[in-house]
Design an enzyme around this catalytic site. Structure first.
Site, PDB file in Angstrom:
ATOM      1  N   ASP A  95       0.863  -1.181   0.000  1.00  0.00           N
ATOM      2  CA  ASP A  95       0.000   0.000   0.000  1.00  0.00           C
ATOM      3  C   ASP A  95       0.899   1.230   0.000  1.00  0.00           C
ATOM      4  O   ASP A  95       1.502   1.572   1.014  1.00  0.00           O
ATOM      5  CB  ASP A  95      -0.905   0.008   1.246  1.00  0.00           C
ATOM      6  CG  ASP A  95      -1.978  -1.084   1.204  1.00  0.00           C
ATOM      7  OD1 ASP A  95      -1.884  -1.994   0.353  1.00  0.00           O
ATOM      8  OD2 ASP A  95      -2.903  -1.030   2.033  1.00  0.00           O
ATOM      9  N   LYS A 121      -6.894   3.437  -2.690  1.00  0.00           N
ATOM     10  CA  LYS A 121      -7.223   3.313  -1.264  1.00  0.00           C
ATOM     11  C   LYS A 121      -7.473   4.704  -0.712  1.00  0.00           C
ATOM     12  O   LYS A 121      -6.787   5.655  -1.071  1.00  0.00           O
ATOM     13  CB  LYS A 121      -6.055   2.610  -0.556  1.00  0.00           C
ATOM     14  CG  LYS A 121      -6.160   2.504   0.961  1.00  0.00           C
ATOM     15  CD  LYS A 121      -4.986   1.687   1.547  1.00  0.00           C
ATOM     16  CE  LYS A 121      -4.898   1.833   3.055  1.00  0.00           C
ATOM     17  NZ  LYS A 121      -3.708   1.157   3.639  1.00  0.00           N
ATOM     18  N   LYS A 166     -10.085   0.182  -1.930  1.00  0.00           N
ATOM     19  CA  LYS A 166      -9.928  -0.175  -0.514  1.00  0.00           C
ATOM     20  C   LYS A 166     -10.300   1.012   0.357  1.00  0.00           C
ATOM     21  O   LYS A 166      -9.791   2.117   0.170  1.00  0.00           O
ATOM     22  CB  LYS A 166      -8.477  -0.603  -0.217  1.00  0.00           C
ATOM     23  CG  LYS A 166      -8.219  -0.893   1.272  1.00  0.00           C
ATOM     24  CD  LYS A 166      -6.807  -1.451   1.517  1.00  0.00           C
ATOM     25  CE  LYS A 166      -6.490  -1.543   3.014  1.00  0.00           C
ATOM     26  NZ  LYS A 166      -5.113  -2.016   3.280  1.00  0.00           N
TER      27      LYS A 166
END
Lengths: 253, 253
Positions: B119, B183, B212
Site C-alpha cells: 500500500d 485506497k 480499498k
C-alpha cells in the site's frame, strides 16, 4: 555497544536521580536566533513552490537548515548551494518502523541527494517491546552511514509515546551509538516538545551532544523556554513568527 | 502515460458528471467477511509481540492479509508462511514524500522480505502542486517493481488532503499506471474513509480495479456502508470487533 546490562543499570540509576545539567544555555539575541532553528516543512501536502519559498526565507534570515521530506532534497540542495543554510531531511519518518539496513539505505539516498543533516525516527516499537539491541543497531547503522559521508544525525525519540524509563534508555543508546543530537518529537504524534523532556534529555546525554526541541514550538516564548531547558537546536514551521516576536522584544527592551 | 491533456480533459468531464457505478457489491456473510479485510497494525509503537498476536488472529479468522510496517514483514512472513493470509506492507508511509526511485526501492525491499501486497502513498505534494507527471511516475515505478515480483499495489490517495478534482485525477493516474487498487486514507491524516469518496473512486476507476476503504472503520455498520459504496477491500485495526458484530447480526437474523 558496551554491555547492555551496564547501560540499563545506568538508566535505572538515572531514573532514581537524574545527573545535574552540566550545560546552561542562554537564549540568543534576535539577530543570532535564526542560526538555532531548522526551518521546517514536513506536511505531506507541501508543494515544490512552498519548498522554494522556504529556501528563500532560510537564505534571507540565515536559518541553520531547511528541514524537508526526502523528495524535496535535490530541489532544496540546488537552491541553497551558494548559501550557508544546510539541507536537513528525515529518515523513516514519522513512524520509525523500518529495519536498520533500510534506514541506512534511506540515509545514503538523502545524503547523496544533498542533505547535510538527517533526523531519523528511532525504532519506537523496539523500545516499547524491550528490544534495546535492535533500537541501538538502528541508530548505529544510520550514524555510521551518515558520519562516513560527513553528515550529522539527530535521533527523534517521539517522547509522547515513551515512558520516562524508555526516554532515558533511548538517550543513553543514542549517546553510545555516537549520534550528534537527540530530538524530542516528529510533530506528527499526540504531543510535541515539553520543557520537562528537554531537561531530562540534556541531563542524560550531557553537555557534549545536541538536544533538538521540535513539535508545537510556535512562539518566541516557547523557543526561549526550550533553550533554557537545554535545547541547542529548534525545529519549527512558525520560524518567521518566532523571529519576528524575538525582534519585537529586542526593540521594546 | 497517454497524453496528460487527454487525461485532464476526462477528469474535467468527470468533475461535471461522474460515470455511473458499473459495479454493485453486496456485503458478504459474517463467515466470508474476514477475506475482505486487511487486519491492520501500523501505529509506530507496535511491538513484535503485538504483531505475533495480529498474525495468529489473522490465521484463525482468515483475514485477507495482515497490514504492517516494513520492519515487521520478515516476522509476519515467517509466521504466515503455512497459511492463506498474505503479508501487506506500506510504502512511503504515511507522508508519500519520496521520489519514484526511492519508492520503488522500498517496494523491492518489502517484497523480498515477504510482502505480497504493498500500500503506497501517492505523492500528495505533486498532486497539490499540479505536477501530475511526477505523481504518475511515482505510481508507475512502484507498480512496475511490484508486478515484476508478482505483488499487488494499492495506491493511497489520502483524500482528506485532496480536492474533488485532485481525487478524480489521482484515480485516473492510478488506473493508467496499472495499479490494482486505489485506497482512501492512511489512517494518519485529519480524516478517514467516507462513503462519498468511495463512491467517487469506484465510479472513476470502473469495475475492474479494486477500491480499498481504510481509516476510521471500526464497526460492521461502517464496513457495510463502505462495501455498498463500492469498496471491495477494507483496512481496519478493529477487525475482530467488526467480525464479532457481523456474526451477532447473523445470529439475530
Amino acid at each position: 555497544m558496551r554491555d547492555l546490562s551496564e547501560l540499563l543499570a545506568l538508566a535505572e540509576a538515572y531514573e532514581q536521580d537524574l545527573p545535574p545539567a552540566a550545560l546552561r544555555l542562554t537564549p540568543p539575541s534576535a539577530d543570532a536566533l535564526a542560526g538555532w532553528i531548522d526551518h521546517t516543512l514536513l506536511k505531506p501536502e507541501a508543494t515544490a513552490e512552498q519548498v522554494k519559498t522556504l529556501c528563500a526565507e532560510a537564505k534571507e534570515h540565515g536559518f541553520a537548515t531547511v528541514c524537508i521530506n526526502p523528495v524535496y532534497v535535490p530541489l532544496a540542495a540546488g537552491l541553497l548551494a551558494d548559501s550557508d543554510v544546510g539541507v536537513c531531511s528525515v529518515i523513516s519518518f514519522p513512524l520509525g518502523a523500518h529495519s536498520p539496513d533500510f534506514k541506512a539505505a534511506e540515509t545514503r539516498f538523502v545524503i547523496h541527494a544533498g542533505a547535510a543533516e538527517v533526523d531519523m525516527v528511532i525504532n519506537i516499537g523496539a523500545l516499547k517491546g524491550g528490544d534495546f539491541s535492535l533500537a541501538f543497531e538502528d541508530v548505529e547503522a544510520v550514524v555510521e552511514t551518515a558520519h562516513a559521508e560527513g553528515a550529522l544525525v539527530k535521533v527523534i525519540l517521539e517522547n509522547a509515546l515513551l515512558t520516562r524509563r524508555e526516554k532515558i534508555i533511548a538517550c543513553l543508546l543514542c549517546r553510545e551509538a555516537g549520534a550528534d543530537f537527540v530530538k524530542t518529537s516528529t510533530g506528527f504524534s499526540t504531543s510535541g516538545a515539553t520543557m520537562e523532556d528537554v531537561d531530562l534529555m540534556r541531563r542524560v546525554v550531557g553537555p557534549e551532544m545536541g538536544v533538538k526541541a521540535a513539535g508545537g514550538i510556535r512562539h518566541w516564548e516557547d523557543a526561549k523556554r526550550m533553550i533554557l531547558a537545554g535545547a541547542n537546536r529548534l525545529g519549527a514551521s512558525a520560524s518567521l513568527t518566532i523571529l519576528s516576536e524575538a525582534g519585537q522584544q529586542d526593540v521594546n527592551r
